[in-house]
Write a protein that holds these residues in place. Structure first.
Motif, PDB file in Angstrom:
ATOM      1  N   ASN A   5       0.717  -0.991  -0.111  1.00 20.14           N
ATOM      2  CA  ASN A   5       0.281  -0.231   0.235  1.00 20.14           C
ATOM      3  C   ASN A   5       1.029   0.680   0.200  1.00 20.14           C
ATOM      4  O   ASN A   5       2.192   1.337  -0.260  1.00 20.14           O
ATOM      5  CB  ASN A   5      -1.201   0.162   0.931  1.00 20.14           C
ATOM      6  N   THR A   9       3.556  -0.626   3.701  1.00 21.36           N
ATOM      7  CA  THR A   9       3.130  -1.829   4.636  1.00 21.36           C
ATOM      8  C   THR A   9       2.852  -2.882   3.358  1.00 21.36           C
ATOM      9  O   THR A   9       1.909  -2.832   2.736  1.00 21.36           O
ATOM     10  CB  THR A   9       2.007  -2.046   5.166  1.00 21.36           C
ATOM     11  N   LYS A  11       1.064  -6.778   2.681  1.00 22.16           N
ATOM     12  CA  LYS A  11      -0.088  -7.042   3.082  1.00 22.16           C
ATOM     13  C   LYS A  11      -0.737  -8.761   2.301  1.00 22.16           C
ATOM     14  O   LYS A  11      -0.718  -8.899   1.644  1.00 22.16           O
ATOM     15  CB  LYS A  11      -2.082  -5.822   2.304  1.00 22.16           C
ATOM     16  N   ILE A  16      -1.473  -6.579   8.195  1.00 25.09           N
ATOM     17  CA  ILE A  16      -0.408  -6.119   7.527  1.00 25.09           C
ATOM     18  C   ILE A  16       0.521  -6.537   9.270  1.00 25.09           C
ATOM     19  O   ILE A  16       0.807  -6.601   9.384  1.00 25.09           O
ATOM     20  CB  ILE A  16      -1.822  -4.890   7.959  1.00 25.09           C
ATOM     21  N   LEU A  76      -6.689   2.993   2.078  1.00 27.43           N
ATOM     22  CA  LEU A  76      -6.457   3.897   3.884  1.00 27.43           C
ATOM     23  C   LEU A  76      -7.651   4.198   3.720  1.00 27.43           C
ATOM     24  O   LEU A  76      -7.774   5.051   4.985  1.00 27.43           O
ATOM     25  CB  LEU A  76      -4.523   4.205   3.593  1.00 27.43           C
ATOM     26  N   GLU A  93      -9.852   0.615   7.855  1.00 29.13           N
ATOM     27  CA  GLU A  93     -10.194  -0.560   9.246  1.00 29.13           C
ATOM     28  C   GLU A  93      -8.361  -0.347   8.493  1.00 29.13           C
ATOM     29  O   GLU A  93      -6.791  -0.319  10.033  1.00 29.13           O
ATOM     30  CB  GLU A  93      -9.879  -2.068   9.224  1.00 29.13           C
ATOM     31  N   GLN A  94      -8.135  -0.355   6.956  1.00 24.91           N
ATOM     32  CA  GLN A  94      -6.180  -0.651   6.622  1.00 24.91           C
ATOM     33  C   GLN A  94      -5.514   0.576   7.578  1.00 24.91           C
ATOM     34  O   GLN A  94      -4.312   0.801   7.687  1.00 24.91           O
ATOM     35  CB  GLN A  94      -5.934  -1.087   5.845  1.00 24.91           C
ATOM     36  N   THR A  97      -4.803   0.803  10.994  1.00 24.02           N
ATOM     37  CA  THR A  97      -4.024   0.816  11.442  1.00 24.02           C
ATOM     38  C   THR A  97      -2.337   0.436  10.812  1.00 24.02           C
ATOM     39  O   THR A  97      -1.029   1.424  11.681  1.00 24.02           O
ATOM     40  CB  THR A  97      -3.599  -0.812  10.600  1.00 24.02           C
TER      41      THR A  97
END
Length: 122
Positions: A5, A9, A11, A16, A76, A93-94, A97
């Motif tokens: 991403n 990060t 995934k 993640i 994101l 949610e990503q 995080t």
């Protein structure tokens, strides 16, 4: 192969991996931080960041909107509604995080540097 991403990060299977997270840009960081309180449109984000940083950080409209487009592609943020030509974005949610990992990284950097002998000598 795992996907990447915006923040670098990795995934894999929806997870993640913290060790793969790389620093966010200042603009990305503040956009994600501003969305922690709920959905906002771009100009609201700019105003929030200005107020939150006591005017120290001034985001520019074009930069914010380009960053939002990239972060939306990367999962994101997501656009949650559009009202009178204003697009409202929310943290995914990503995104939450990635923001958490970035805050932990910044805290670690601060902790590692706060007792250095040159502190306060500028």
């Amino acid at each position: 192969m795992p996907g990447h991403n915006l923040s670098g990060t990795q995934k894999e299977n929806g997870q993640i991996h913290a060790k793969m997270a790389s620093p966010l840009t200042e603009t990305s960081f503040y956009i994600l931080l501003s969305l922690k309180e709920g959905p906002r449109h771009g100009y609201e984000m700019i105003q929030w960041v200005r107020k939150f940083t006591d005017g120290e950080v001034e985001l520019q409209g074009g930069t914010v909107y380009n960053c939002l487009l990239r972060m939306e592609r990367e999962g994101l943020v997501s656009m949650v509604r559009e009202e009178t030509r204003r697009k409202y974005y929310a943290l995914t949610e990503q995104g939450e995080t990635v923001l958490h990992l970035e805050c932990m990284r910044l805290e670690r950097m601060y902790e590692n540097s706060k007792n250095l002998p040159w502190k306060g000598k500028r």
